[in-house]
Design an enzyme around this catalytic site. Structure first.
Site, PDB file in Angstrom:
ATOM      1  N   TYR A  91       0.619  -0.955  -0.077  1.00 12.76           N
ATOM      2  CA  TYR A  91       0.096  -0.115  -0.218  1.00 12.76           C
ATOM      3  C   TYR A  91       0.729   1.416   0.384  1.00 12.76           C
ATOM      4  O   TYR A  91       2.019   1.290   0.694  1.00 12.76           O
ATOM      5  CB  TYR A  91      -1.060   0.081   1.346  1.00 12.76           C
ATOM      6  CG  TYR A  91      -2.631  -1.207   1.420  1.00 12.76           C
ATOM      7  CD1 TYR A  91      -3.237  -0.772   0.123  1.00 12.76           C
ATOM      8  CD2 TYR A  91      -2.280  -1.216   2.599  1.00 12.76           C
ATOM      9  CE1 TYR A  91      -4.122  -1.782   1.051  1.00 12.76           C
ATOM     10  CE2 TYR A  91      -2.893  -2.340   2.695  1.00 12.76           C
ATOM     11  CZ  TYR A  91      -4.250  -2.361   1.466  1.00 12.76           C
ATOM     12  OH  TYR A  91      -5.465  -3.448   1.791  1.00 12.76           O
ATOM     13  N   ASN A 194      -9.600  -0.081  -3.033  1.00 14.99           N
ATOM     14  CA  ASN A 194      -9.409  -1.040  -1.577  1.00 14.99           C
ATOM     15  C   ASN A 194     -11.112  -1.758  -0.904  1.00 14.99           C
ATOM     16  O   ASN A 194     -11.443  -1.137  -1.115  1.00 14.99           O
ATOM     17  CB  ASN A 194      -8.754  -0.327  -0.535  1.00 14.99           C
ATOM     18  CG  ASN A 194      -8.380  -2.142   0.315  1.00 14.99           C
ATOM     19  OD1 ASN A 194      -7.482  -2.694  -0.003  1.00 14.99           O
ATOM     20  ND2 ASN A 194      -8.978  -1.569   1.858  1.00 14.99           N
ATOM     21  N   GLU A 195     -11.172  -2.673  -1.373  1.00 11.21           N
ATOM     22  CA  GLU A 195     -12.613  -2.994  -0.707  1.00 11.21           C
ATOM     23  C   GLU A 195     -13.733  -2.579  -0.774  1.00 11.21           C
ATOM     24  O   GLU A 195     -13.958  -2.170   0.251  1.00 11.21           O
ATOM     25  CB  GLU A 195     -12.083  -3.593   0.537  1.00 11.21           C
ATOM     26  CG  GLU A 195     -10.976  -4.887   0.286  1.00 11.21           C
ATOM     27  CD  GLU A 195     -11.138  -5.807   2.317  1.00 11.21           C
ATOM     28  OE1 GLU A 195     -11.349  -4.745   2.885  1.00 11.21           O
ATOM     29  OE2 GLU A 195     -11.156  -6.368   2.148  1.00 11.21           O
ATOM     30  N   TYR A 251     -10.359 -14.419   5.131  1.00 13.27           N
ATOM     31  CA  TYR A 251      -9.611 -13.577   6.097  1.00 13.27           C
ATOM     32  C   TYR A 251     -10.769 -14.919   7.149  1.00 13.27           C
ATOM     33  O   TYR A 251     -11.326 -14.572   8.021  1.00 13.27           O
ATOM     34  CB  TYR A 251      -9.589 -12.940   6.866  1.00 13.27           C
ATOM     35  CG  TYR A 251      -8.890 -11.368   6.243  1.00 13.27           C
ATOM     36  CD1 TYR A 251      -9.290 -10.641   5.070  1.00 13.27           C
ATOM     37  CD2 TYR A 251      -7.362 -11.296   7.176  1.00 13.27           C
ATOM     38  CE1 TYR A 251      -8.332 -10.562   5.113  1.00 13.27           C
ATOM     39  CE2 TYR A 251      -6.846 -10.086   6.278  1.00 13.27           C
ATOM     40  CZ  TYR A 251      -6.880  -9.759   5.258  1.00 13.27           C
ATOM     41  OH  TYR A 251      -5.679  -8.528   5.032  1.00 13.27           O
ATOM     42  N   GLU A 285      -5.814 -10.479  -0.959  1.00 10.13           N
ATOM     43  CA  GLU A 285      -5.865 -10.326   0.143  1.00 10.13           C
ATOM     44  C   GLU A 285      -5.606 -11.534   0.956  1.00 10.13           C
ATOM     45  O   GLU A 285      -7.029 -12.428   1.043  1.00 10.13           O
ATOM     46  CB  GLU A 285      -6.126  -9.220   0.989  1.00 10.13           C
ATOM     47  CG  GLU A 285      -4.745  -8.097   1.167  1.00 10.13           C
ATOM     48  CD  GLU A 285      -5.853  -6.930   1.657  1.00 10.13           C
ATOM     49  OE1 GLU A 285      -6.667  -7.166   2.849  1.00 10.13           O
ATOM     50  OE2 GLU A 285      -6.038  -5.774   1.200  1.00 10.13           O
TER      51      GLU A 285
HETATM   52  C1  IPT Z   1      -8.995  -5.784   4.657  1.00 11.27           C
HETATM   53  C2  IPT Z   1      -8.532  -4.492   4.130  1.00 11.27           C
HETATM   54  O1  IPT Z   1      -8.781  -4.475   3.385  1.00 11.27           O
HETATM   55  C3  IPT Z   1      -6.549  -4.376   4.647  1.00 11.27           C
HETATM   56  O2  IPT Z   1      -5.957  -2.929   4.346  1.00 11.27           O
HETATM   57  C4  IPT Z   1      -6.563  -4.627   5.853  1.00 11.27           C
HETATM   58  O3  IPT Z   1      -7.371  -3.335   7.408  1.00 11.27           O
HETATM   59  C5  IPT Z   1      -7.102  -6.262   6.610  1.00 11.27           C
HETATM   60  O4  IPT Z   1      -8.259  -6.546   6.199  1.00 11.27           O
HETATM   61  C6  IPT Z   1      -7.602  -6.579   8.319  1.00 11.27           C
HETATM   62  O5  IPT Z   1      -6.467  -6.112   8.437  1.00 11.27           O
HETATM   63  S1  IPT Z   1     -10.663  -5.678   4.951  1.00 11.27           S
HETATM   64  C7  IPT Z   1     -10.767  -6.754   5.459  1.00 11.27           C
HETATM   65  C8  IPT Z   1     -10.579  -7.993   6.198  1.00 11.27           C
HETATM   66  C9  IPT Z   1     -12.791  -6.774   5.751  1.00 11.27           C
END
Ligand code: IPT
Length: 982
Positions: A91, A194-195, A251, A285
């Site tokens: 980033y 981003n998202e 995640y 991610e």
């Molecule tokens: C995702 C983001 O894109 C990243 O910037 C960071 O915030 C990460 O999560 C968490 O550490 S947001 C996503 C998990 C909703």
């Protein structure tokens, strides 16, 4: 379901120079969304191609702004590459570069050109992510706080915001553009926004891409769609605002670091969704650590996302959806130094439980990345596979406890089988015989799954000059070295293994180490049977092929290997703590290696190699029966750190005195604000409206007393963990917690109310009374939901009244020196707040503190409500050619409300406190820390209650001491007095 998970997540966030290699195989990226012709980066359904060559992208997320010492950037890049990654994702934080509209800085610790050059030199591709919005638990989600004063909704096509973000992109895009592959650099993807999933505006999304193209970005444009595409407004895979190559964030393990032992995939299976047919599956991610929202400490986050999770989820992702591009968030987290942190989710450390710790140390997660990453890079057919199901899969285990997923490369016929528990939560150990038909025949292999382990097996594979029919061991890497193949295979310690290789005639087999049985059958199969234990060695020669040295290890012994050298002349190394690079020059293998202790080092190189140099040491070697060189590499010398003595102290809150001269302060008299939250009455008191964006802010208010006053009622917003302290005519009235981001993100959150009784008799009729209020600003809310109510929530005083009085209060405000006009652009906009000591340069080296009171130590010295400063100097002369990762440790405990801002040589390296987070140790990065010279440590300590016990003992310590490391120059920064501030 997924939506619910997201809501929980949102709530928790609230709370808590690579060479070209031939012609393109696939079609050139674009249209629909802007041509990437000539970028050298193409893609198709299966994978990205660079210079026409398919690859699996294995990226580690790393943020330059979380390591403010450019001399250490090569260290992190070396470690990332040596860990089996071929890319980084980064980033770019707008707020880090821009203190004021139109003002940008890309020098010193902000020199992103240098950062991108460092990546190029390390041989790492780059996924560039300049936002404009980045989230990333950074203050404002990367938006500079001055943007709160700009009209128009952020993350939309409103005019004010548009002008602002275009200016940012106009500055950052050309830097990224000149580091693209097509211009000799290594940037291969550009991430827009981003998202961007809530309150979306396609015109804005499209404009970000149009700006990029106009500014010379030629690589494919991607975006990271949040978490599970289908539920959101747009995945940006098609329709207005769509990007060329959308990716998805996952995640699956969530963020509950306190319950690492029991948590297992609460947010789904974590198999990255395919968004379009013409693009590869891209895990933009993928979780590789966690935010520590519950203040558990990052070791818990590392456990939550440890090797078992990595094996099960990462390998499943590879095999179930056939993803071929991964970015692991985070590879190295770093430090929220200064006021970089977004206050709701994180504290100073952004260690993240990542594979590489904040103190730059390698962990067992790193070992797992290395095993997986080496595999992805060594076994080329992985970049193009299709799922095979039903009878065509031709693979089955004879134990229903074990599940199998099969894929095949349509060109080479290579087969892949994922072996894991059918019930992904099972923790038992189960065995089976796998019957697997590969192009070479049908084979029976013993397989075993221990708990949440998962294995990717390979069959029908041309392994260098060999033919691997099938194996129940996993391939870590293989290389053609000096006319023979060397392969490292591995399996769970104690589990059975079998490997079948094909030969046209009976080969000569020598078991050099370990217990390996073998049999050759006239149909050409050489079958090896063994148990994974230690490191077995088998030398196979003849049989119509070039020789093969097969190294059969366990997870643990495989992790002791490093692959270095060049693609044309690879070198494998067993031992040492890290191999950054290796080369062979006129018979001498030179390793750029780190060693934490003296120990064995074994080198598998061209037979012409006869001598070994590890770092600055000649290492005597013998040649082993494996044809390798074996020696003993020396470890580091002892590194001594001094005791911190000779402290000096001074009161740090003269603003509380009625007679304090605030004539130079800003009058708080603004009538309007861009914040959606409007003051109920009186002038706007919000700090941002006066250009004071980061750190503490002082208010002084005067009113004519009548003597009838009973109480002062105030209201502030500080962000999570913030507080404010109130004095009236020098008399301490007390403290209250500041307001935080409201869960509902409404325009009228419940900020931090406080009612402070005025002691009878304190104020006399007709007298001018003076209120002094110190408000902490812990940082700015992010804008994850693209909602100005959240992002533009004010900081500072939001309401003030005196009960029993109708007299107006005349307010003055003071924050960081110069406001948006930085007196110290080197350390930048996020370094200091508006404390008296900060404004006066007490944090800086060279400040004349001789008149201060000398004390042996801050430890045990009673503290009065308000601010107290301590300073000391110390000298270091750490051993040259070593990397001593140094930290500052606070012993004992301090009460809630005790806040220590730690300044190392003028740099704000963190905030320590009773209720800020679990952190008691702070990284002092080399470069900010002068390893061979004088250092100044300054602490500003704020307490809200009388604290008789004071601070605990404060000491320097080392996280690690290795021989090796990279040369690190001190970061140049001004001493006291700052130019023009005396
Ligand atoms: C995702 C983001 O894109 C990243 O910037 C960071 O915030 C990460 O999560 C968490 O550490 S947001 C996503 C998990 C909703």
């Amino acid at each position: 379901m997924k939506l619910k998970a997201l809501a929980v997540l949102a709530a928790s966030l609230v709370l808590l120079s690579p060479a070209f290699a031939g012609p393109a195989e696939g079609r050139t990226a674009g249209p629909p969304k802007g041509s990437a012709t000539g970028s050298g980066v193409t893609y198709d359904h299966h994978s990205l191609m660079i210079g026409g060559r398919r690859l699996v992208v294995q990226a580690a997320e790393v943020h330059y702004f979380r390591l403010p010492s450019p001399g250490l950037w090569p260290d992190i890049m070396d470690k990332i590459r040596a860990g089996g990654f071929n890319a980084i994702s980064v980033y770019f934080d707008w707020a880090y570069h821009s203190p004021k509209p139109g003002v940008y800085d890309f020098t010193g610790v902000r020199d992103v050109d240098r950062f991108l050059r460092t990546a190029e030199r390390a041989g790492l591709y780059v996924i560039a992510r300049p936002g404009p919005y980045i989230n990333a638990e950074t203050t404002g989600g990367g938006f500079p706080a001055w943007l709160k004063n700009v009209p128009g909704r952020a993350r939309s096509s409103d005019a004010g915001f548009t002008e602002a973000y275009r200016d940012w992109l106009r500055h950052i895009n050309p830097i990224i553009a000149r580091h693209q592959l097509s211009r000799g650099g290594s940037v291969v993807l550009y991430n827009a926004e981003n998202e961007y999933a809530a309150n979306t505006d396609a015109a804005y999304m499209q404009d970000v891409q149009d700006r990029a193209r106009a500014d010379g970005i030629d690589v494919p444009i991607t975006t990271n769609d949040c978490c599970d595409a289908a539920s959101w407004t747009s995945t940006w895979a098609e329709g207005p605002g769509a990007v060329q190559l959308p990716g998805v964030d996952d995640y699956p393990q969530s963020f509950d670091c306190a319950n690492a032992d029991t948590v297992w995939g609460p947010w789904g299976e974590g198999t990255t969704e395919r968004l379009r047919d013409d693009i590869p599956v891209f895990a933009a991610e993928y979780q590789a650590g966690a935010i520590d929202g519950n203040n558990t400490g990052y070791d818990g986050c590392r456990d939550l996302t440890g090797p078992a999770y990595m094996k099960y989820f990462y390998k499943s992702n590879l095999m179930v959806t056939g993803a071929t591009a991964f970015n692991y968030y985070m590879g190295f987290g770093g430090t929220n130094w200064g006021w970089l942190a977004q206050p709701n989710d994180v504290y100073t450390s952004y260690d993240y439980g990542a594979a590489i710790t904040e103190a730059r140390q390698l962990t067992r997660k790193y070992d797992e990345f290395k095993r997986q990453g080496y595999f992805l890079q060594a076994v080329a057919p992985l970049a193009k596979t299709d799922l095979v199901t039903g009878p065509a899969a031709a693979v089955a285990a004879d134990n229903p406890a074990i599940g199998v997923v099969a894929r095949a490369n349509p060109d080479t016929g290579t087969r892949f089988a994922l072996i894991r528990h059918a019930d992904g939560t099972a923790t038992t150990t189960d065995s089976a015989t796998l019957t697997w038909t590969v192009p070479d025949g049908t084979y029976s292999l013993p397989v075993q799954v221990k708990g949440r382990d998962a294995h990717v097996l390979v069959g029908g594979y041309d392994l260098g000059g060999q033919r691997l029919a099938a194996s129940s061991s996993e391939i870590m890497t293989h290389a053609s070295i000096g006319g023979r193949d060397v392969a490292v295979l591995y399996g769970t310690a104690g589990s059975p293994g079998a490997t079948i290789l094909r030969y046209s005639t009976r080969p000569d087999v020598r078991v050099l180490a370990g217990d390996v049985r073998y049999a050759y059958s006239p149909d050409g199969d050489l079958r090896l049977d063994y148990r994974h234990e230690g490191l077995a060695r088998v030398l196979v020669s003849g049989g119509g092929r070039r020789p093969l040295l097969l190294l059969l290890g366990t997870d643990e012994t495989a992790a002791t290997f490093w692959r270095a050298g060049t693609a044309a002349a690879p070198i494998l190394v067993r031992g040492t703590s890290l191999v950054r690079s290796a080369d062979l020059d006129r018979g001498t293998v030179r390793l750029d290696a780190d060693t934490a202790a003296p120990g064995e080092v074994e080198v598998f190189a061209d037979p012409g190699a006869a001598r070994l140099r590890a770092g600055d040491a000649d290492v005597p070697v013998t040649r082993t029966p494996s044809g390798s060189l074996l020696g003993r590499a020396p470890g580091p010398r002892e590194a001594r750190l001094p005791t911190l003595t000779g402290w000096r102290t001074h009161d740090g809150a003269p603003e509380t005195a009625p007679g304090f001269d605030d004539s130079s302060w800003r009058t708080a008299d603004r009538a309007t604000t861009e914040s959606p939250m409007k003051p109920a009455s009186g002038p706007v008191l919000y700090a941002d409206d006066y250009g004071f964006h980061y750190g503490d802010v002082w208010y002084r208010g005067r009113f004519t007393a009548t003597g009838a006053e009973t109480a002062v009622t105030l209201n502030t917003i500080t962000g999570r963990r913030g507080q404010y302290l109130v004095w009236l005519d020098g008399h301490y009235l007390g403290t209250a917690a500041g307001g935080v981001q409201a869960d509902s993100d409404t325009a009228n959150p419940a900020p931090g109310p406080g009612r402070f009784t005025v002691p009878a008799g304190l104020l006399k009729p007709g007298h001018t009374a003076t209120l002094a209020v110190l408000v902490q600003n812990m940082g700015h809310n992010d804008d994850w939901t693209a909602d100005d109510n959240r992002f533009k929530q004010p900081r500072g005083l939001v309401a003030a009244a005196v009960e029993g009085s109708t007299a107006p209060i005349a307010w003055k405000i003071q924050g960081a020196r110069g406001g948006e006009d930085l007196p110290d652009p080197v350390r930048g906009p996020l370094n200091t707040g508006g404390q008296y000591g900060e404004r006066s340069g007490w944090h800086l080296p060279g400040y004349p503190d001789r008149s201060w009171t000398g004390v042996p130590s801050p430890a045990g010295r009673p503290l009065a409500p308000g601010v107290t400063w301590y300073r000391t100097d110390f000298r270091l002369d750490l051993p040259k050619g070593q990397d001593v990762s140094t930290g500052l440790r606070f012993g004992g405990d301090v009460p809630a409300g005790c806040r220590v801002v730690v300044y190392l040589n003028g740099w704000n390296v963190g905030q320590y406190g009773g209720d800020i987070g679990p952190q008691k140790e702070f990284v002092l990065p080399a470069g900010l820390l002068h390893e061979h010279g004088a250092n100044t440590l300054a602490l500003s300590v704020t307490v809200k209650d009388r604290t008789p016990a004071g601070l605990g003992p404060i000491s320097l310590f080392s996280y690690a001491n290795v021989r090796g490391g990279v040369p690190v120059a001190d970061v140049p920064a001004p001493a006291y007095p700052l130019p023009g501030t005396r």
